[in-house]
Design an enzyme around this catalytic site. Structure first.
Site, PDB file in Angstrom:
ATOM      1  CG  HIS A 146      10.301   2.235 -14.001  1.00 25.98           C
ATOM      2  ND1 HIS A 146       9.872   1.984 -12.716  1.00 25.98           N
ATOM      3  CD2 HIS A 146      10.386   1.021 -14.589  1.00 25.98           C
ATOM      4  CE1 HIS A 146       9.683   0.684 -12.557  1.00 25.98           C
ATOM      5  NE2 HIS A 146       9.983   0.078 -13.679  1.00 25.98           N
ATOM      6  NE  ARG A 200      10.771   0.389 -22.524  1.00 23.54           N
ATOM      7  CZ  ARG A 200      11.551  -0.160 -23.434  1.00 23.54           C
ATOM      8  NH1 ARG A 200      11.190  -0.142 -24.716  1.00 23.54           N
ATOM      9  NH2 ARG A 200      12.682  -0.748 -23.091  1.00 23.54           N
ATOM     10  CG  ASN A 237       7.347   1.030 -19.106  1.00 26.14           C
ATOM     11  OD1 ASN A 237       7.034  -0.056 -19.604  1.00 26.14           O
ATOM     12  ND2 ASN A 237       8.615   1.412 -18.969  1.00 26.14           N
ATOM     13  CG  LEU A 238       2.103   1.243 -14.141  1.00 27.56           C
ATOM     14  CD1 LEU A 238       1.759   0.465 -12.876  1.00 27.56           C
ATOM     15  CD2 LEU A 238       0.834   1.696 -14.851  1.00 27.56           C
ATOM     16  CE  LYS A 285       5.711  -8.581 -10.292  1.00 33.74           C
ATOM     17  NZ  LYS A 285       4.733  -8.479  -9.188  1.00 33.74           N
ATOM     18  CG  HIS A 329      -0.263   0.266   2.505  1.00 32.63           C
ATOM     19  ND1 HIS A 329       0.474  -0.712   3.154  1.00 32.63           N
ATOM     20  CD2 HIS A 329      -0.169   1.377   3.273  1.00 32.63           C
ATOM     21  CE1 HIS A 329       0.973  -0.210   4.272  1.00 32.63           C
ATOM     22  NE2 HIS A 329       0.606   1.049   4.381  1.00 32.63           N
ATOM     23  NE  ARG A 330       4.318   3.190   5.029  1.00 34.20           N
ATOM     24  CZ  ARG A 330       5.150   3.242   6.079  1.00 34.20           C
ATOM     25  NH1 ARG A 330       6.314   2.627   6.024  1.00 34.20           N
ATOM     26  NH2 ARG A 330       4.801   3.912   7.163  1.00 34.20           N
ATOM     27  N   GLY A 331       3.624   1.686  -1.877  1.00 31.72           N
ATOM     28  CA  GLY A 331       4.259   1.852  -3.194  1.00 31.72           C
ATOM     29  C   GLY A 331       3.429   2.749  -4.101  1.00 31.72           C
ATOM     30  CE1 TYR A 345       8.711  -6.466 -13.256  1.00 31.04           C
ATOM     31  CE2 TYR A 345       9.065  -7.007 -10.943  1.00 31.04           C
ATOM     32  CZ  TYR A 345       8.324  -6.370 -11.936  1.00 31.04           C
ATOM     33  OH  TYR A 345       7.199  -5.650 -11.601  1.00 31.04           O
ATOM     34  CB  SER A 385       5.719  -5.924 -15.281  1.00 29.36           C
ATOM     35  OG  SER A 385       6.452  -5.182 -16.229  1.00 29.36           O
ATOM     36  CB  SER A 386       4.351  -4.566 -20.389  1.00 25.90           C
ATOM     37  OG  SER A 386       5.406  -3.670 -20.046  1.00 25.90           O
ATOM     38  CB  CYS A 387       9.210  -6.759 -18.556  1.00 24.43           C
ATOM     39  SG  CYS A 387       9.085  -7.420 -16.902  1.00 24.43           S
ATOM     40  CD1 TRP A 423      21.162   7.144 -18.559  1.00 21.98           C
ATOM     41  CD2 TRP A 423      20.043   5.354 -17.769  1.00 21.98           C
ATOM     42  NE1 TRP A 423      21.341   7.100 -17.189  1.00 21.98           N
ATOM     43  CE2 TRP A 423      20.688   6.004 -16.691  1.00 21.98           C
ATOM     44  CE3 TRP A 423      19.289   4.196 -17.512  1.00 21.98           C
ATOM     45  CZ2 TRP A 423      20.574   5.545 -15.375  1.00 21.98           C
ATOM     46  CZ3 TRP A 423      19.184   3.732 -16.215  1.00 21.98           C
ATOM     47  CH2 TRP A 423      19.818   4.403 -15.163  1.00 21.98           C
TER      48      TRP A 423
HETATM   49  O1  GFB Z   1      11.890   2.622 -17.734  1.00 24.91           O
HETATM   50  P1  GFB Z   1      13.118   1.820 -17.942  1.00 24.91           P
HETATM   51  O2  GFB Z   1      14.184   1.879 -16.883  1.00 24.91           O
HETATM   52  O3  GFB Z   1      12.720   0.290 -18.066  1.00 24.91           O
HETATM   53  O4  GFB Z   1      13.836   2.204 -19.354  1.00 24.91           O
HETATM   54  P2  GFB Z   1      12.140  -0.604 -19.256  1.00 24.91           P
HETATM   55  C1  GFB Z   1      13.057   2.448 -20.487  1.00 24.91           C
HETATM   56  C2  GFB Z   1      13.957   3.011 -21.558  1.00 24.91           C
HETATM   57  O5  GFB Z   1      14.314   4.367 -21.176  1.00 24.91           O
HETATM   58  C3  GFB Z   1      15.299   2.272 -21.744  1.00 24.91           C
HETATM   59  C4  GFB Z   1      15.704   4.552 -21.340  1.00 24.91           C
HETATM   60  O6  GFB Z   1      15.598   2.228 -23.113  1.00 24.91           O
HETATM   61  C5  GFB Z   1      16.287   3.195 -21.023  1.00 24.91           C
HETATM   62  O7  GFB Z   1      17.616   3.105 -21.531  1.00 24.91           O
HETATM   63  N1  GFB Z   1      16.182   5.624 -20.443  1.00 24.91           N
HETATM   64  C6  GFB Z   1      16.669   6.809 -20.877  1.00 24.91           C
HETATM   65  C7  GFB Z   1      16.248   5.596 -19.112  1.00 24.91           C
HETATM   66  N2  GFB Z   1      17.086   7.553 -19.843  1.00 24.91           N
HETATM   67  C8  GFB Z   1      16.838   6.816 -18.712  1.00 24.91           C
HETATM   68  C9  GFB Z   1      17.064   7.058 -17.328  1.00 24.91           C
HETATM   69  O8  GFB Z   1      17.610   8.105 -16.915  1.00 24.91           O
HETATM   70  N3  GFB Z   1      16.642   6.097 -16.452  1.00 24.91           N
HETATM   71  C10 GFB Z   1      16.066   4.930 -16.886  1.00 24.91           C
HETATM   72  N4  GFB Z   1      15.655   4.031 -15.970  1.00 24.91           N
HETATM   73  N5  GFB Z   1      15.851   4.645 -18.215  1.00 24.91           N
HETATM   74  C11 GFB Z   1      11.245  -1.941 -17.242  1.00 24.91           C
HETATM   75  C12 GFB Z   1      11.627  -3.217 -16.536  1.00 24.91           C
HETATM   76  O9  GFB Z   1      11.919  -1.954 -18.480  1.00 24.91           O
HETATM   77  O10 GFB Z   1       9.852  -1.881 -17.524  1.00 24.91           O
HETATM   78  C13 GFB Z   1      10.819  -3.343 -15.293  1.00 24.91           C
HETATM   79  O11 GFB Z   1      13.017  -3.193 -16.254  1.00 24.91           O
HETATM   80  C14 GFB Z   1       9.345  -3.201 -15.579  1.00 24.91           C
HETATM   81  O12 GFB Z   1      11.048  -4.582 -14.714  1.00 24.91           O
HETATM   82  C15 GFB Z   1       9.068  -1.932 -16.342  1.00 24.91           C
HETATM   83  O13 GFB Z   1       8.917  -4.290 -16.338  1.00 24.91           O
HETATM   84  C16 GFB Z   1       7.606  -1.823 -16.696  1.00 24.91           C
HETATM   85  O14 GFB Z   1      10.855  -0.068 -19.727  1.00 24.91           O
HETATM   86  O15 GFB Z   1      13.207  -0.856 -20.284  1.00 24.91           O
END
Ligand code: GFB
Length: 311
Positions: free
Chosen positions: A180, A210, A166-167, A141, A12-14, A137, A108-110, A203
């Site tokens: 994220h 997405r 992605n949320l 799931k 509930h805190r997430g 992960y 999750s969609s992954c 990055w």
């Molecule tokens: O959201 P994200 O970390 O996870 O990265 P995924 C999405 C895309 O954004 C990747 C790029 O291509 C990252 O390289 N990106 C660009 C960044 N700049 C950044 C940054 O500063 N931080 C991050 N984090 N990303 C996740 C799964 O995958 O999706 C989780 O790892 C979960 O487990 C989630 O399933 C819904 O979308 O790639």
């Protein structure tokens, strides 16, 4: 769900769990059961068994999980598979043994194959190899989905699985190492603006695509699924059906935040899955669709960031 039903919200805190609590309260559900991780360690089977046997909730929203972005998933691979497996196994088994009839499991969609056709339908599950950066992960799931299916068949439970894209939104994680992409870009653009920087770092290549769903829309979908008594099992994608490139996302974030510099791409960071757009026809066919468009949602998320995180 009767408004006096006893509802346990795990996690509930997430970001998702707190949005589900907001949604339940606004819909008139007041008999909510919640425990912090220090009050109830969900990795301890005996504690979870004792808790559910004594509370006997009518419904469970399983929003407790070890979550993170691409870097966290790829770095803490053992933690992501172990903690998510054990939490979901403890809750699912203890719930069935305690006679809890209805539960919503959040994945999750992954979970879907890295290179499956887009948009991704629920029946593409387990038809191909997974994205390596978040495979631990994803496996956890997928196991959670199979736990729900198996307990439904053996014990007659009604455990349903929801797979969000992605949320983002209020109460998100803004730690740049574990977050994220969307919260990370909000924070990076904001801090670049405050510092008067001329660039802000994104990055990867900026080319991956997405889909982003505002967390309060996700919470509404979760309550919607549990309120439909005829929905007794199965897997439901939850998303907007619209995706953008990371570059387009970064540009929208810059515009909302008011950062006027340039983007620099850090090719040393992984891109991850090229695309993971969900097919949301199934949940649409029973009457739910997302409301918040991306730019509107980013503005709401930035306002939350300013109020609770940034200066
Ligand atoms: O959201 P994200 O970390 O996870 O990265 P995924 C999405 C895309 O954004 C990747 C790029 O291509 C990252 O390289 N990106 C660009 C960044 N700049 C950044 C940054 O500063 N931080 C991050 N984090 N990303 C996740 C799964 O995958 O999706 C989780 O790892 C979960 O487990 C989630 O399933 C819904 O979308 O790639």
């Amino acid at each position: 769900m009767n408004t006096d039903a006893k509802i346990y919200v795990a996690g509930h805190r997430g970001m998702v769990g707190s949005a589900i609590v907001r949604r339940l309260r606004s819909a008139g559900y007041s008999n909510l059961v919640m425990r912090t991780s220090s009050e109830l360690d969900l990795t301890q089977q005996a504690s979870v068994t004792e808790f559910l046997a004594s509370e006997k909730p009518d419904y469970i929203f399983m929003a407790a999980a070890r979550v993170g972005g691409i870097y966290a998933n790829n770095t803490y691979r053992a933690d992501f598979i172990y903690q998510n497996l054990i939490i979901e196994a403890n809750i699912t088994h203890a719930a069935a043994m305690a006679g809890v009839e209805r539960m919503l499991f959040l994945g999750s969609s992954c979970i879907y194959p890295r290179d499956c056709p887009q948009p991704i339908r629920e029946d593409y599950l387990l038809t191909g190899p997974l994205e390596l950066t978040n495979e631990p992960y994803a496996i956890a799931k997928i196991a959670g989905i199979k736990l729900c299916e198996s307990y439904n068949r053996q014990y007659g439970t009604q455990y349903v699985s929801a797979m969000p894209t992605n949320l983002y939104g209020p109460n998100d994680n803004y730690d740049l190492a574990t977050s994220h992409v969307l919260p990370a870009l909000i924070r990076k653009a904001h801090e670049a603006k405050l510092r008067g920087d001329s660039v802000y770092e994104v990055w990867g290549s900026g080319k991956p695509m997405r889909e982003f769903l505002y967390v309060d829309d996700m919470a509404e979908a979760c309550v919607f699924l549990m309120e439909k008594d005829e929905i007794r099992d199965g897997l439901f994608n939850v998303g907007t059906g619209v995706d953008v490139t990371i570059k387009e996302l970064a540009e929208t974030v810059m515009d909302v935040v008011g950062f006027t510099g340039d983007i620099v791409f850090d090719a040393s960071k992984p891109d991850g899955t090229p695309r993971k757009l969900l097919d949301v026809d199934k949940i649409k066919s029973i009457g739910w669709k997302a409301k918040t468009d991306l730019r509107q949602g980013i503005a709401l998320a930035y306002a939350d960031f300013l109020q609770n995180v940034g200066s």
